[in-house]
Design a protein around this motif. Structure first.
Motif, PDB file in Angstrom:
ATOM      1  N   ARG A 259       0.828  -1.201   0.000  1.00  0.00           N
ATOM      2  CA  ARG A 259       0.000   0.000   0.000  1.00  0.00           C
ATOM      3  C   ARG A 259       0.867   1.258   0.000  1.00  0.00           C
ATOM      4  NH1 ARG A 259      -2.828  -2.739   4.125  1.00  0.00           N
ATOM      5  NH2 ARG A 259      -2.526  -1.073   5.654  1.00  0.00           N
ATOM      6  N   ALA A 263       0.871   3.704  -3.213  1.00  0.00           N
ATOM      7  CA  ALA A 263       0.478   5.109  -3.081  1.00  0.00           C
ATOM      8  C   ALA A 263       1.555   6.019  -3.654  1.00  0.00           C
ATOM      9  CB  ALA A 263       0.209   5.449  -1.618  1.00  0.00           C
ATOM     10  N   ARG A 266       1.331   5.807  -7.431  1.00  0.00           N
ATOM     11  CA  ARG A 266       0.170   6.541  -7.938  1.00  0.00           C
ATOM     12  C   ARG A 266       0.432   8.049  -7.926  1.00  0.00           C
ATOM     13  NH1 ARG A 266      -5.023   4.287  -8.332  1.00  0.00           N
ATOM     14  NH2 ARG A 266      -5.490   6.370  -9.189  1.00  0.00           N
ATOM     15  N   ALA A 324      -0.300   6.553   3.513  1.00  0.00           N
ATOM     16  CA  ALA A 324      -0.725   5.872   2.285  1.00  0.00           C
ATOM     17  C   ALA A 324      -2.213   5.554   2.313  1.00  0.00           C
ATOM     18  CB  ALA A 324       0.094   4.592   2.102  1.00  0.00           C
ATOM     19  N   ASP A 325      -2.704   5.061   3.444  1.00  0.00           N
ATOM     20  CA  ASP A 325      -4.119   4.692   3.531  1.00  0.00           C
ATOM     21  C   ASP A 325      -5.023   5.912   3.379  1.00  0.00           C
ATOM     22  OD1 ASP A 325      -3.445   2.063   3.830  1.00  0.00           O
ATOM     23  OD2 ASP A 325      -3.711   2.017   6.005  1.00  0.00           O
ATOM     24  N   LEU A 328      -4.620   7.065  -0.664  1.00  0.00           N
ATOM     25  CA  LEU A 328      -5.106   6.230  -1.766  1.00  0.00           C
ATOM     26  C   LEU A 328      -6.514   6.612  -2.236  1.00  0.00           C
ATOM     27  CD1 LEU A 328      -3.564   2.785  -0.804  1.00  0.00           C
ATOM     28  CD2 LEU A 328      -3.138   4.092  -2.897  1.00  0.00           C
TER      29      LEU A 328
END
Length: 375
Positions: A259, A263, A266, A324-325, A328
């Motif tokens: 993750r 991220a 992305r 990251a969480d 995203l």
């Protein structure tokens, strides 16, 4: 306004109160600001009034009352509320503070959260050498090496020694130390890990002893490779036994390392795609952005400093997972959709995406883990 800027603002408020004759104290060199605790409010809180109460000869609440008007007059601060024995709870103009935070991160890049130069305060490790000494143990050496990186980011002078390092640790995980040898007889501190008071001696020796990887599991851990192997050793707290299974290699959301790296990839992809559409990042007001994401980015310098102080890479690793969480769900909203034309809002969101990428890249670099642009 970033936490660093807010800390300076608090110190300037103290200086103005001293210059006006409202307080008779020496202006401190540092003012800690952090998210409010239980019973607090606003975006940040500081205990500077409690710190100054004794030298000022006044109750903390009275000191806080003196400082409050000096903070309320500052651009970017919308309210200051006193709580408890004298905490100053500060609310910021979210649009202005968000743009300022993003701009600061982009200016610092992957060194956001680093201290400039070496710290020489007498109660800080900077100005003397901190020696992190590790037993002949794979996890201890990796934790010691990363703890040294974090301490250096905070202005400390550090060297890492170990009682032994296997060549395969270096070839697979990239582990390096400054010297190999036995610990000195006068070893002073055992870290598992806790903050360490720094004596006046020229060198502080800290013994790094996290829970080791069982010998039969070492081969399985090395088989994970550099990035997953390091993550398996660094993500758990020092008192927890690391898991060495292939769950660290799974390219799914169940894997925290995936993750974090996804991220980052992305965020980098957003910059490339924006360039194809003919626009670039420009910090600005951020509407409809989850405030917790901005708060997590703003908290990065504090987390990094605390992780260094406690010699605890797991704190940094968990923080990166949290960033990251939060990022995203935001990252798919960065680029124009359908027939939309790139606007100031898109440029501001792209700047936030690039700030996310910088924080994740910088944190992974401290852990010795690659941050890929494509995943």
């Amino acid at each position: 306004m970033t936490p660093v800027e807010l800390s300076r603002t608090v110190l300037h408020a103290v200086r103005r109160a001293v210059d006006a004759g409202e307080l008779s104290v020496a202006v401190p060199t540092r003012a800690v600001v952090s998210p409010p605790g239980p019973g607090g409010c606003g975006d940040y809180a500081t205990s500077i009034a409690l710190q100054l109460a004794r030298p000022a000869g006044q109750p903390p609440l009275k000191v806080a009352e003196v400082l409050r008007p000096h903070l309320l007059g500052v651009d970017g601060i919308t309210d200051v509320v006193l709580t408890g024995p004298g905490f100053l709870n500060i609310s910021l103009d979210r649009a202005a503070s968000g743009a300022g935070l993003v701009g600061e991160i982009l200016r610092r890049g992957d060194r956001y959260g680093y201290v400039n130069g070496y710290v020489h305060a007498p109660d800080q490790p900077g100005g003397r050498v901190v020696r992190l000494h590790c037993p002949h143990d794979l996890r201890a050496v990796v934790v010691g090496e990363v703890a040294a990186r974090m301490l250096r980011s905070q202005g400390a002078l550090v060297r890492v020694t170990a009682e032994g390092v296997e060549p395969v640790w270096t070839s697979v995980l990239g582990v390096t130390v400054d010297a190999v040898g036995r610990a000195p007889a006068e070893l002073t501190v055992n870290v598992r890990p806790v903050p360490v008071p720094v004596p006046a001696s020229a060198e502080l020796t800290v013994n790094v002893r996290p829970v080791p990887v069982p010998a039969p599991s070492s081969a399985a851990l090395l088989a994970l490779g550099r990035d997953a192997g390091r993550w398996a050793l660094l993500h758990p707290a020092a008192h927890d036994r690391p898991r060495v299974g292939d769950q660290h290699l799974v390219q799914r959301e169940s894997n925290p390392l995936f993750r974090v790296r996804y991220a980052h990839a992305r965020a980098r992809a957003a910059s490339r795609n924006a360039a194809d559409l003919g626009f670039t990042a420009e910090p600005g007001p951020l509407a409809d952005v989850e405030p917790d994401l901005l708060a997590a980015l703003a908290d990065h310098p504090r987390v990094l400093a605390a992780a260094a102080d406690h010699r605890a890479p797991d704190r940094l690793a968990r923080h990166l997972v949290g960033v990251a969480d939060l990022a995203l769900p935001f990252l798919p909203t960065v680029l124009p959709r359908g027939g939309e034309k790139p606007s100031a809002a898109h440029r501001a969101r792209l700047a936030l995406a690039e700030a996310v990428g910088a924080v994740l890249a910088g944190g992974l670099a401290l852990l010795g883990i690659d941050a890929p642009d494509h995943l």
